[in-house]
Motif scaffolding. Structure first.
Motif, PDB file in Angstrom:
ATOM      1  N   THR A  95       0.808  -1.230   0.000  1.00  0.00           N
ATOM      2  CA  THR A  95       0.000   0.000   0.000  1.00  0.00           C
ATOM      3  C   THR A  95       0.837   1.274   0.000  1.00  0.00           C
ATOM      4  O   THR A  95       0.342   2.334  -0.370  1.00  0.00           O
ATOM      5  CB  THR A  95      -0.946   0.027   1.219  1.00  0.00           C
ATOM      6  N   ILE A 136      -0.642   3.460  -3.387  1.00  0.00           N
ATOM      7  CA  ILE A 136      -1.799   2.569  -3.524  1.00  0.00           C
ATOM      8  C   ILE A 136      -2.778   2.740  -2.371  1.00  0.00           C
ATOM      9  O   ILE A 136      -3.996   2.638  -2.555  1.00  0.00           O
ATOM     10  CB  ILE A 136      -1.318   1.108  -3.665  1.00  0.00           C
ATOM     11  N   ARG A 137      -2.266   3.075  -1.172  1.00  0.00           N
ATOM     12  CA  ARG A 137      -3.178   3.219  -0.017  1.00  0.00           C
ATOM     13  C   ARG A 137      -4.156   4.369  -0.194  1.00  0.00           C
ATOM     14  O   ARG A 137      -5.177   4.422   0.486  1.00  0.00           O
ATOM     15  CB  ARG A 137      -2.374   3.407   1.268  1.00  0.00           C
ATOM     16  N   LYS A 144      -7.799  -0.075  -6.647  1.00  0.00           N
ATOM     17  CA  LYS A 144      -6.868  -1.109  -6.176  1.00  0.00           C
ATOM     18  C   LYS A 144      -7.052  -2.396  -6.978  1.00  0.00           C
ATOM     19  O   LYS A 144      -6.082  -3.100  -7.279  1.00  0.00           O
ATOM     20  CB  LYS A 144      -7.080  -1.374  -4.684  1.00  0.00           C
TER      21      LYS A 144
END
Length: 312
Positions: A95, A136-137, A144
């Motif tokens: 993430t 990505i978090r 995602k």
């Protein structure tokens, strides 16, 4: 026939029993053709994810063999894993990395030389190019999911597994994914998807396998399966309601619905003689008037339920 290339996936007598004693797969035989879209249907716990995990080298089989492009997935792990891309159900990814770093790392993991242009095209196809520098978090669940697909495609696999790829995603992503799957298939990629969405299999698949309690209970071309097991129903909308089906109509499988205002006749869609002309003549002879007629064919979902309930 001598120089025929091997099947994309060839599974023989595959079984898996976990240490707990759970028998997840029982003597599975399955051949998946090159360049086809194969849908594997089955309820939760049927063995779909176990089957995929064995082919992808994540789970060790208890018995049997799996060949990917002619290579044994246990003995030739590195070769087979480089040929396979997997989009798992779970949103597992690093993430704190950026989208670009994650996808680039996935490509390198399989020993592929850098190819920024290819990765850019993958990200553009998945509407991720504008987000390539984002961690990505910070992304939504749908984004995602797109990153997982990009990771699976990063090393240009010949075989792509999609394990419940559109579970819990929005309609737009589902549509984008279907479009992408068609393009991949057109480029020669073999695609195996597991899904709960029967319409997805009906829309996408060339062939369908149904797995139930660890056993593969049917593998069939989609059109053949629907023709073989599909029923058609004729609904006759009556001018006057009737209290019961007259004895003169006993030759047909009829049901009285909608408060006696509809006669429903179920017949074999594949049969040469449907019996409909004779039924309509008999209605006329009996003086039973009707306002309208319509027919419908059973959906893949109804066929699936019939198959599974028959094995319960």
């Amino acid at each position: 026939m001598r120089n025929m290339p091997p099947a994309a996936i060839a599974i023989s007598k595959l079984s898996k029993t976990y240490a707990s004693g759970l028998r997840a797969l029982s003597e599975i035989d399955l051949e998946i053709r090159r360049g086809e879209i194969f849908a594997l249907l089955g309820p939760n716990g049927a063995g779909k994810t176990t089957l995929i995990s064995i082919v992808c080298g994540i789970v060790t089989p208890s018995g049997g063999t799996v060949l990917a492009d002619g290579h044994d997935v246990v003995r030739d792990y590195r070769v087979t894993r480089s040929k396979i891309g997997l989009v798992p159900q779970e949103l597992t990814t690093d993430t704190f990395e950026t989208v670009w770093a994650t996808v680039r790392f996935s490509r390198g993991l399989f020993g592929r030389a850098p190819n920024p242009l290819y990765l850019e095209n993958v990200l553009r196809d998945l509407s991720l190019w504008e987000r390539r520098r984002d961690r990505i978090r910070t992304l939504s669940g749908g984004m995602k999911r797109r990153v997982l697909i990009a990771k699976a495609l990063a090393h240009e696999p010949e075989i792509l597994f999609l394990d419940e790829p559109t579970a819990g995603v929005d309609v737009e992503l589902r549509r984008d994914m279907w479009e992408m799957v068609r393009r991949l298939r057109a480029s020669g990629v073999t695609i195996i998807l597991t899904t709960h969405y029967i319409d997805e299999a009906e829309e996408m698949a060339d062939r369908i396998g149904v797995i139930h309690q660890g056993e593969l209970i049917v593998v069939e071309d989609k059109a053949v399966l629907m023709k073989k097991l599909g029923k058609k129903q004729l609904t006759v909308h009556l001018q006057e309601p009737m209290a019961a089906i007259p004895a003169g109509l006993a030759d047909w499988r009829l049901a009285l619905n909608a408060g006696g205002t509809e006669l429903e006749y179920t017949f074999d869609a594949a049969g040469e003689r449907t019996g409909i002309p004779a039924l309509l003549r008999r209605l006329g002879e009996l003086g039973i008037g009707f306002k309208d007629l319509n027919t419908r064919q059973s959906s893949l979902e109804e066929i699936f339920v019939t198959l599974v309930s028959g094995k319960a």
